[in-house]
Design a protein around this motif. Structure first.
Motif, PDB file in Angstrom:
ATOM      1  N   UNK A 138      -6.285   3.005   7.185  1.00 22.53           N
ATOM      2  CA  UNK A 138      -7.606   2.521   7.579  1.00 22.53           C
ATOM      3  C   UNK A 138      -8.095   1.407   6.649  1.00 22.53           C
ATOM      4  N   UNK A 139      -7.942   1.604   5.344  1.00 22.63           N
ATOM      5  CA  UNK A 139      -8.405   0.584   4.388  1.00 22.63           C
ATOM      6  C   UNK A 139      -7.576  -0.686   4.487  1.00 22.63           C
ATOM      7  N   UNK A 140      -6.286  -0.539   4.682  1.00 23.86           N
ATOM      8  CA  UNK A 140      -5.420  -1.706   4.838  1.00 23.86           C
ATOM      9  C   UNK A 140      -5.870  -2.554   6.026  1.00 23.86           C
ATOM     10  N   UNK A 141      -6.113  -1.903   7.144  1.00 29.01           N
ATOM     11  CA  UNK A 141      -6.531  -2.629   8.347  1.00 29.01           C
ATOM     12  C   UNK A 141      -7.927  -3.219   8.183  1.00 29.01           C
ATOM     13  N   UNK A 142      -8.810  -2.497   7.516  1.00 29.98           N
ATOM     14  CA  UNK A 142     -10.151  -3.018   7.265  1.00 29.98           C
ATOM     15  C   UNK A 142     -10.089  -4.256   6.370  1.00 29.98           C
ATOM     16  N   UNK A 143      -9.294  -4.171   5.306  1.00 28.98           N
ATOM     17  CA  UNK A 143      -9.149  -5.312   4.400  1.00 28.98           C
ATOM     18  C   UNK A 143      -8.491  -6.503   5.089  1.00 28.98           C
ATOM     19  N   UNK A 144      -7.730  -6.220   6.120  1.00 30.37           N
ATOM     20  CA  UNK A 144      -7.092  -7.275   6.903  1.00 30.37           C
ATOM     21  C   UNK A 144      -8.101  -7.953   7.835  1.00 30.37           C
ATOM     22  N   UNK A 145      -9.293  -7.366   7.942  1.00 34.66           N
ATOM     23  CA  UNK A 145     -10.327  -7.968   8.781  1.00 34.66           C
ATOM     24  C   UNK A 145     -10.311  -7.489  10.221  1.00 34.66           C
ATOM     25  N   UNK A 146      -9.630  -6.391  10.468  1.00 39.36           N
ATOM     26  CA  UNK A 146      -9.566  -5.861  11.835  1.00 39.36           C
ATOM     27  C   UNK A 146     -10.886  -5.206  12.193  1.00 39.36           C
ATOM     28  N   UNK A 147     -11.265  -5.345  13.466  1.00 40.73           N
ATOM     29  CA  UNK A 147     -12.472  -4.697  13.965  1.00 40.73           C
ATOM     30  C   UNK A 147     -12.168  -3.225  14.252  1.00 40.73           C
ATOM     31  N   UNK A 148     -13.205  -2.405  14.277  1.00 39.76           N
ATOM     32  CA  UNK A 148     -13.032  -0.969  14.468  1.00 39.76           C
ATOM     33  C   UNK A 148     -12.265  -0.641  15.750  1.00 39.76           C
ATOM     34  N   UNK A 149     -12.525  -1.396  16.836  1.00 41.44           N
ATOM     35  CA  UNK A 149     -11.828  -1.143  18.094  1.00 41.44           C
ATOM     36  C   UNK A 149     -10.323  -1.346  17.944  1.00 41.44           C
ATOM     37  N   UNK A 150      -9.937  -2.403  17.242  1.00 46.19           N
ATOM     38  CA  UNK A 150      -8.514  -2.680  17.060  1.00 46.19           C
ATOM     39  C   UNK A 150      -7.879  -1.652  16.116  1.00 46.19           C
ATOM     40  N   UNK A 151      -8.614  -1.272  15.059  1.00 42.94           N
ATOM     41  CA  UNK A 151      -8.117  -0.231  14.152  1.00 42.94           C
ATOM     42  C   UNK A 151      -7.906   1.062  14.936  1.00 42.94           C
ATOM     43  N   UNK A 152      -8.854   1.397  15.791  1.00 41.18           N
ATOM     44  CA  UNK A 152      -8.753   2.609  16.601  1.00 41.18           C
ATOM     45  C   UNK A 152      -7.507   2.568  17.480  1.00 41.18           C
ATOM     46  N   UNK A 189      -7.164  -2.902  -9.498  1.00 42.41           N
ATOM     47  CA  UNK A 189      -7.983  -1.695  -9.526  1.00 42.41           C
ATOM     48  C   UNK A 189      -8.195  -1.152  -8.110  1.00 42.41           C
ATOM     49  N   UNK A 190      -8.516  -2.048  -7.188  1.00 43.87           N
ATOM     50  CA  UNK A 190      -8.735  -1.625  -5.801  1.00 43.87           C
ATOM     51  C   UNK A 190      -7.445  -1.041  -5.216  1.00 43.87           C
ATOM     52  N   UNK A 191      -6.325  -1.741  -5.402  1.00 46.24           N
ATOM     53  CA  UNK A 191      -5.056  -1.238  -4.882  1.00 46.24           C
ATOM     54  C   UNK A 191      -4.654   0.080  -5.546  1.00 46.24           C
ATOM     55  N   UNK A 192      -4.944   0.228  -6.816  1.00 42.21           N
ATOM     56  CA  UNK A 192      -4.639   1.483  -7.502  1.00 42.21           C
ATOM     57  C   UNK A 192      -5.453   2.619  -6.893  1.00 42.21           C
ATOM     58  N   UNK A 193      -6.709   2.356  -6.567  1.00 44.43           N
ATOM     59  CA  UNK A 193      -7.544   3.383  -5.944  1.00 44.43           C
ATOM     60  C   UNK A 193      -7.083   3.673  -4.515  1.00 44.43           C
ATOM     61  N   UNK A 222       0.816  -1.212   0.000  1.00 43.21           N
ATOM     62  CA  UNK A 222       0.000   0.000   0.000  1.00 43.21           C
ATOM     63  C   UNK A 222       0.852   1.267   0.000  1.00 43.21           C
ATOM     64  N   UNK A 223       2.011   1.224   0.632  1.00 49.26           N
ATOM     65  CA  UNK A 223       2.806   2.436   0.790  1.00 49.26           C
ATOM     66  C   UNK A 223       4.007   2.541  -0.143  1.00 49.26           C
ATOM     67  N   UNK A 224       4.091   1.683  -1.158  1.00 47.10           N
ATOM     68  CA  UNK A 224       5.165   1.795  -2.145  1.00 47.10           C
ATOM     69  C   UNK A 224       4.589   1.656  -3.545  1.00 47.10           C
ATOM     70  N   UNK A 249      -2.484   9.230   3.517  1.00 46.32           N
ATOM     71  CA  UNK A 249      -1.818   8.213   4.336  1.00 46.32           C
ATOM     72  C   UNK A 249      -2.726   7.609   5.403  1.00 46.32           C
ATOM     73  N   UNK A 250      -3.560   8.410   6.029  1.00 42.92           N
ATOM     74  CA  UNK A 250      -4.466   7.887   7.050  1.00 42.92           C
ATOM     75  C   UNK A 250      -5.526   6.986   6.408  1.00 42.92           C
ATOM     76  N   UNK A 251      -6.073   7.428   5.288  1.00 43.37           N
ATOM     77  CA  UNK A 251      -7.083   6.626   4.593  1.00 43.37           C
ATOM     78  C   UNK A 251      -6.502   5.287   4.141  1.00 43.37           C
ATOM     79  N   UNK A 252      -5.262   5.301   3.660  1.00 43.82           N
ATOM     80  CA  UNK A 252      -4.602   4.043   3.257  1.00 43.82           C
ATOM     81  C   UNK A 252      -4.499   3.093   4.436  1.00 43.82           C
TER      82      UNK A 252
END
Length: 162
Positions: free
Chosen positions: A120-134, A105-109, A24-26, A115-118
Motif C-alpha cells: 500500500x505504501x509503495x503504491x501510494x508513494x508512486x502516486x497511485x490513486x486509491x481506486x487504482x491501488x484497490x 529512514x522512511x524506507x527503513x520504517x 521495499x521487499x528485499x 507485506x500488505x502495508x508495504x
C-alpha cells in the motif's frame, strides 16, 4: 515493432516501478537484483496475456507485487541479511545528504511493515490513486483509504520515537 522490442521498451519505461518494488521487499543488493530478474521474467511470461483492460502500470504492479510476495514466502526460512539502511542510494547531480537520510529512514520504517502495508505504501508513494491501488491489491478503495490512514499514523509514531 516486434513483441520482444515492445517488451524491452516497456521494461525500460517502467524500470523505476520494478526498482521500487524490489527495494521495499528485499534487504540487500543481491536479493534486489534477483527479485528484479524474477519480476521481469514473470512479466515476460504473462506479457501475451495482458488484455489492456487496465493500465499497463497497474498490470505491472500486480505482477511485480505477486512475484515479490511469492519469493518472500519461499525465503521466510532464510536468515536476515543486510538492512535496507546500508544500501547506498544512487547519487545524482543534485545530491542532498539530508534528503537521502530522510529517505533511508522512511524506507527503513516501511521495511518494518507487513507485506500488505508495504504494498500500500509503495503504491501510494508512486502516486497511485486509491481506486487504482484497490484494483492492484484487490480490496475496496474505502478500505485502501482506511488502511493508508492507519499506516501513516503508525509510520509517524515510529519515526517520532527515533
Amino acid at each position: 515493432m516486434s513483441k520482444e522490442e515492445q517488451f524491452v521498451q516497456l521494461i525500460q519505461d517502467h524500470q523505476g516501478l520494478i526498482f521500487k518494488v524490489t527495494t521495499v521487499y528485499t534487504n540487500n543488493k543481491i536479493d534486489q537484483q534477483d527479485l528484479y530478474q524474477d519480476i521481469v521474467y514473470q512479466l515476460w511470461k504473462s506479457f501475451d496475456g495482458f488484455r489492456n483492460e487496465s493500465k499497463i502500470s497497474t498490470w505491472m504492479y500486480r505482477v511485480a507485487l505477486n512475484t515479490a510476495l511469492t519469493k518472500l514466502k519461499k525465503n521466510t526460512k532464510r536468515p536476515k541479511s543486510i538492512p535496507i539502511e546500508k544500501v547506498v542510494l544512487q547519487q545524482t547531480e543534485n545530491y542532498d545528504c539530508n534528503y537521502e537520510e530522510q529517505l533511508k529512514l522512511v524506507y527503513a520504517q516501511i521495511q518494518q511493515l507487513n507485506v500488505l502495508e508495504k504494498a500500500l505504501m509503495l503504491l501510494l508513494l508512486e502516486g497511485k490513486k486509491y481506486d487504482e491501488i484497490a484494483e492492484i491489491i484487490g480490496i475496496t478503495a474505502s478500505n485502501v483509504g482506511t488502511k493508508i490512514s492507519r499506516i501513516k499514523q503508525k509510520l509517524k509514531n515510529n519515526i517520532l520515537k527515533q
